[in-house]
Design a protein around this motif. Structure first.
Motif: not given
Length: 96
Positions: A65-88
């Motif tokens: 988004l062009s700003d970081n103050t107005s939270m977007p709606d994530f309802s139509g977004e694609t979710y991706f799998d994540v692996e890892g722990s800590g900071s990696s």
């Protein structure tokens, strides 16, 4: 008699060692520890946008988004799998 006492002491020693090692072991935490959280980058990327992330279970979705103050709606977004722990962490983006 000495063998019985020595056996009891040795058994108590093993129980003590196992209980200390089990209680001090930290469980590694994966991305799911951030479940439900939404994050925004503090600065714009090279294209002039802020990156927003939402964590849902072991998955994330992201929006630019062009700003970081107005939270977007994530309802139509694609979710991706994540692996890892800590900071990696590694995001698994499927082949198109």
């Amino acid at each position: 008699m000495n063998k019985k006492i020595l056996s009891i002491i040795f058994s108590l020693f093993l129980v003590g060692v196992f209980s200390i090692s089990c209680s001090s072991k930290e469980d590694p935490k994966g991305i799911e520890q951030y479940n439900g959280n939404i994050y925004a980058s503090e600065s714009k990327d090279i294209f002039g946008y802020y990156l927003w992330l939402q964590v849902k279970g072991k998955q994330i979705a992201f929006v630019s988004l062009s700003d970081n103050t107005s939270m977007p709606d994530f309802s139509g977004e694609t979710y991706f799998d994540v692996e890892g722990s800590g900071s990696s962490y590694t995001v698994k983006i499927p082949d198109v």
